[in-house]
Design a protein around this motif. Structure first.
Motif, short mmCIF file in Angstrom:
data_model
loop_
_atom_site.label_atom_id
_atom_site.label_comp_id
_atom_site.label_asym_id
_atom_site.label_seq_id
_atom_site.Cartn_x
_atom_site.Cartn_y
_atom_site.Cartn_z
N PHE A 102 -5.36 11.13 -52.63
CA PHE A 102 -5.10 11.54 -51.31
C PHE A 102 -3.47 11.00 -50.63
O PHE A 102 -2.96 11.73 -50.14
CB PHE A 102 -6.08 11.23 -50.31
N PHE A 103 -3.56 9.63 -51.23
CA PHE A 103 -2.33 9.17 -50.76
C PHE A 103 -1.23 9.76 -51.53
O PHE A 103 -0.11 10.17 -51.03
CB PHE A 103 -2.35 7.68 -51.28
N ALA A 104 -1.21 10.20 -52.78
CA ALA A 104 -0.07 10.62 -53.36
C ALA A 104 0.20 12.08 -52.67
O ALA A 104 1.35 12.49 -52.80
CB ALA A 104 -0.53 10.92 -54.98
N LEU A 105 -0.89 12.87 -52.37
CA LEU A 105 -0.70 14.14 -51.83
C LEU A 105 0.02 14.16 -50.57
O LEU A 105 0.87 14.79 -50.32
CB LEU A 105 -2.08 15.00 -51.61
N GLY A 106 -0.21 13.22 -49.99
CA GLY A 106 0.32 13.04 -48.30
C GLY A 106 1.58 12.77 -48.81
O GLY A 106 2.71 13.11 -48.14
N GLY A 107 2.04 11.74 -49.62
CA GLY A 107 3.43 11.27 -50.13
C GLY A 107 4.21 12.56 -50.43
O GLY A 107 5.32 12.80 -50.06
N TYR A 108 3.67 13.19 -51.51
CA TYR A 108 4.39 14.52 -51.82
C TYR A 108 4.68 15.28 -50.79
O TYR A 108 5.80 15.84 -50.85
CB TYR A 108 3.53 15.12 -53.10
N ALA A 109 3.66 15.67 -49.93
CA ALA A 109 3.86 16.67 -49.07
C ALA A 109 5.24 16.17 -47.88
O ALA A 109 6.14 16.95 -47.80
CB ALA A 109 2.74 16.78 -47.93
N TRP A 110 5.35 14.76 -47.71
CA TRP A 110 6.19 14.39 -46.87
C TRP A 110 7.66 14.21 -47.92
O TRP A 110 8.68 14.51 -47.25
CB TRP A 110 5.75 13.07 -46.26
N ALA A 111 7.47 14.04 -48.99
CA ALA A 111 8.69 13.99 -50.13
C ALA A 111 9.36 15.30 -50.10
O ALA A 111 10.42 15.20 -50.35
CB ALA A 111 8.16 13.38 -51.39
N MET A 112 8.43 16.47 -49.88
CA MET A 112 9.12 17.76 -50.22
C MET A 112 9.96 17.84 -48.79
O MET A 112 11.06 18.51 -48.99
CB MET A 112 7.90 18.68 -49.93
#
Lengths: 532, 368
Positions: free
Chosen positions: B84-94
């Protein structure tokens, strides 16, 4: 006087015929004319068919690595070239010569025509060799590079060939030639019909060719029919091949999971260090090979008991030091053993190195069993399947038929009553955990034959192993067997469609969904033990 | 009686929470002040590196808090919260990736560098809209929430519990890791997303932006803490603790256990995702290793070391262990895995209640 003269003349003739050496004859290749070279090659072929030096010469010439020294006109072969320095070997004496510069040599150039002459010569040499493996590969070579001119050669070889597998290849080549070039229509049709029972790519090509370009309708139809048979057979063997790959992957999974089935399934300990116990087994194999470099052929066999003992002892140590305090708290065992797995990984990095180490495969495990031209069973995979089954049935035997197994099951089902019956439960715990760990070590020996051995080896298998145990149903060895093989098979059948990584993802998702339907796996434990 | 403001009311009986949050508040203030207003050669100057590190720790603390909610209070040991941490991170990184514009190495205004490198001609559909920060932030929360909903719904409905749940959460993050490692997933493959330039118009290389991010992360942590504490103080919280301690009894009384579990699981996932979104701009990169089971298990140990089921213990654990990690990996890289491994073993064997537990024991002894 006249008599003497005749003798002398004869002697002279004799020296002319036989006296000239390979050295002299082969040196005639140092000419610029390709035609002359061809003549020389034909001569050489007649005279030195059985001379190994001639074969070497042909091989290097074909590669374009045959040279001669400008200074003393000796034939040399090029082994390695670094920038402008040449490392060469004398063709006649096979002695390595010291490094020299490029301009000391001159290449013996070949053209396409010569190339096919050389190939044919090599084929002929090998086809009549006394070594049957050589003949086999020569026959194979002929089949895959079939030319109209090969017919004479093939017929000659067929007359004297005794080995079935070689004969079969020659026969296939011959039928191919008849189907392609015979002037008798009936003969051709007959040949095309026969081709349907072969599967080589050459045959396939021939039939395709006839189907597309022949003027005779009957020939075309027969070719089409034969092609259909071949395609059918090929896809059948393709499926068998995939099944075999799936089995071998499944047996790797099985090996990795059996130990876990004991520690997790029977003792209810979530041993996250299981992967590292596998890794220790693999490193044991590596260490044994380093210690006994002369026994590479046997080191794998020596490593099996050694790895069992080493991993088993580490397991007992882990049980006595840590797990003993955590029975009945599976989540805590998970965390603690995860810590142990990190320590073991780092330990291996400190002792060996963070880099992967290569474990050698003994010769009896390399190579493949060739069932037919579209079905190969590699020996290392074959042995691992057999080995996994042996280990599995061994464990099953110990658990079901020995008093140790009885005690293990007793302790795992009801510790208090087992103790009341006089079973030393702590002793049994340590032993059970040791056995589970030892089997992990054995799995490591097998894995060392398939992949490189490195500190991350365990990580790669831990999730898979847990999946197998959970999928099969905890505490059920047969479930583990079936789960391992079915996951292996599913993986191998998805892989060609979806790719290796996606196949893995799909399987994980599949298991997650499967657990929704059957939370306790394929074969759930029944009875009062089940609800905890 | 004078009513206290609601946010203080929440912390009324939570001495530990008050201490931890106010200490952190002071530290954050001092660090921010000393970084921005002290001259570089002064001994009071604190480097921007420290600001970034502290910000990272606070993001981790929020993640640990999220895990503590499901593990400490609901009894669900998730070994895949890193997902979940990574998915949130990826979304914001996009979103951050889209802000680079034509300043990438290839200078392509429409496509991020890695897509140019992969010969993509146009933006994949799932990258659409990520140049809008509001949309991106919604996705930061929505995508993990959706995953948590689907996964939790399936798992809780079929009553997967205990160890089994832990193992399949691990499988979940492992599967995602494998998928994100693929180059053709469209998320940068094993290099992940990096080279961010600015965020909401602020230049990421400026000290003031860094300090701003630190402060925002701290505020997010405080809000996260209040949400968790608020939930646990309410009646809902008591039901949740009952579920942890005796699931079947709660079910027999008539509560829909699955719905409670699912709600907490989703809240936790969203908190973890926000932590990820805060982590990315500060660290400057996100790659699939965040999905690795190792990371997810490591964060379990943060909570275990700090003391689970206390919320503030999770914050302490995350900061202490991350600090130790930073220290050891730079000073004694060989020792770090031994230390971390030892920490796992020691804390499960001897510190069942973590650092918080040790303090409480000492306090009890003193009083007695």
């Amino acid at each position: 006087m006249k008599f003497l003269k005749i003798i002398l003349l004869n002697l002279l003739l004799l020296t002319f015929c036989f006296g000239s050496s390979f050295e002299e004859d082969s040196s005639k290749l140092m000419t610029r004319s390709f035609n002359k070279k061809q003549v020389v090659l034909d001569e050489l072929l007649n005279k030195y068919k059985d001379d190994a030096r001639f074969e070497t010469l042909l091989k290097y010439m074909l590669k374009g690595d045959l040279y001669y020294t400008k200074k003393d006109k000796r034939l040399v072969v090029l082994l390695k070239k670094v920038e402008y320095s040449y490392f060469t070997q004398d063709l006649l004496t096979s002695k390595n010569l010291e490094k020299k510069e490029k301009y000391d040599f001159k290449k013996i150039k070949i053209n396409n025509k010569l190339r096919s002459v050389i190939k044919a010569a090599l084929a002929q040499i090998n086809l009549f060799s006394t070594n049957k493996d050589k003949r086999y590969s020569a026959a194979k070579n002929i089949l895959s590079n079939l030319e109209k001119e090969d017919e004479v050669l093939i017929n000659k070889a067929l007359q004297i060939e005794k080995v079935v597998s070689v004969k079969e290849l020659l026969l296939e080549s011959k039928i191919n030639l008849i189907a392609l070039y015979s002037t008798n229509l009936e003969q051709r049709v007959e040949a095309v019909k026969k081709l349907g029972s072969y599967m080589s790519s050459r045959t396939f090509e021939t039939l395709k060719n006839i189907e597309n370009s022949s003027d005779e309708k009957i020939l075309k139809d027969e070719a089409k029919k034969a092609l259909g048979t071949i395609k059918h057979k090929k896809s059948f063997y393709g499926v068998i091949q995939e099944l075999f790959f799936g089995l071998s992957l499944g047996s790797v999974l099985l090996l990795a999971a059996i130990g876990l089935a004991i520690t997790f399934g029977v003792m209810k300990v979530i041993n996250m260090a299981h992967g590292e116990l596998i890794m220790i087994g693999a490193y044991t194999t590596y260490t044994i090979q380093q210690l006994m470099p002369n026994l590479i052929e046997y080191s794998v066999i020596i490593a099996i008991p050694a790895a069992f003992v080493v991993s088993g002892l580490v397991g007992v140590l882990i049980e006595r030091l840590v797990i003993r305090h955590l029975y009945g708290r599976p989540l805590e065992t998970l965390l603690a053993t995860f810590g142990i797995s990190l320590i073991l990984q780092q330990l291996v990095r400190s002792i060996y190195s963070p880099l992967n180490q290569e474990v050698k495969t003994p010769s009896w495990m390399s190579g493949a069993m060739e069932i037919n031209s579209s079905l190969f069973l590699t020996y290392n995979r074959l042995y691992i399947i057999i080995f996994a089954l042996i280990v599995f049935f061994g464990v099953l035997f110990v658990m079901k038929k020995t008093s140790l197994g009885l005690k293990v099951r007793a302790v795992s089902q009801n510790r208090t009553i087992a103790r009341a019956m006089g079973i030393k439960s702590s002793y049994i715990d340590a032993l059970t955990f040791g056995i589970g760990s030892g089997i992990a070590g054995i799995a490591g020996v097998a894995l060392s034959q398939l992949t490189n051995v490195g500190p991350n080896l365990g990580q790669a298998y831990i999730v898979d192993s847990f999946m197998v145990v959970v999928f099969g149903g905890v505490g059920n060895l047969w479930g583990t067997l079936i789960a391992a093989f079915s996951l292996g098979e599913i993986n191998k059948f998805i892989e060609p469609v979806a790719g290796a990584v996606l196949a893995k993802v799909i399987i994980l998702v599949f298991i997650i969904l499967f657990i929704q339907k059957r939370p306790r796996g394929l074969f759930p434990q029944k009875g009062r033990d089940a609800e905890d | 009686m004078k009513r206290e403001p609601i946010f203080l009311n929440i912390l009324k009986n939570d001495k530990g929470g008050k201490i931890v949050l106010s200490t952190l508040g002071v530290v954050v203030f001092v660090v921010a002040f000393c970084n921005l207003f002290m001259p570089q050669d002064s001994i009071f100057y604190i480097s921007t590196f420290t600001v970034t590190i502290l910000g990272k720790y606070l993001a981790f603390a929020l993640l640990a808090l999220a895990l503590d909610l499901v593990w400490g209070y609901l009894g669900v040991l998730s070994l895949g919260h890193g997902a979940f941490f990574a998915l949130g991170g990826y979304a914001w990184a996009m979103y951050l990736m889209r802000q680079i514009g034509d300043r990438g190495v290839y200078g392509n205004p429409d496509l991020p560098d890695f897509m140019v490198f992969m010969n993509l001609k146009e933006l994949p559909w799932f990258w659409q809209g990520f140049d809008n920060p509001i949309f991106a932030f919604l996705m930061v929360m929505l995508v993990p929430a959706l995953l948590a909903f689907v996964f939790g719904y399936l798992a809780f409905k079929s009553r997967v519990t205990g160890v089994y749940l832990s193992i399949i959460t691990q499988a979940l993050t492992y599967a995602l890791m494998l998928a994100f490692f693929r180059n053709d997933m469209g998320f940068g493959g094993n290099n992940g997303l990096t080279d961010f330039k600015d965020i909401l118009g602020f230049d990421l290389s400026l000290d003031s932006t860094r300090v701003g991010l630190l402060i925002i992360t701290f505020i997010a942590l405080v809000i996260g803490y209040f949400i968790c504490r608020f939930i646990m103080n309410s009646k809902l919280g008591r039901v949740i603790i009952s579920i942890r301690d005796a699931e079947s009894r709660v079910r027999f009384i008539g509560y829909k256990v699955e719905q409670y579990k699912l709600f907490i699981f989703i809240v936790s996932a969203v908190l973890a995702a926000i932590a990820g979104a805060l982590y990315v701009p500060q660290v400057g990169i996100i790659n699939p290793s965040v999905f690795s089971p190792l990371f997810s298990i490591e964060l379990v140990i943060w909570v275990a070391v700090g003391g689970r089921g206390t919320l503030y213990g999770a914050i302490i654990g995350a900061i202490v262990v991350s600090f130790a990690s930073t220290y050891f990996t730079s000073a004694l890289p060989e020792v770090w895995l031994y230390a971390l491994g030892g920490l796992f073993v020691v804390s499960t064997l001897y510190l069942p209640k973590g650092i918080v537990g040790v303090f409480e024991k000492l306090k009890v002894k003193k009083e007695a």
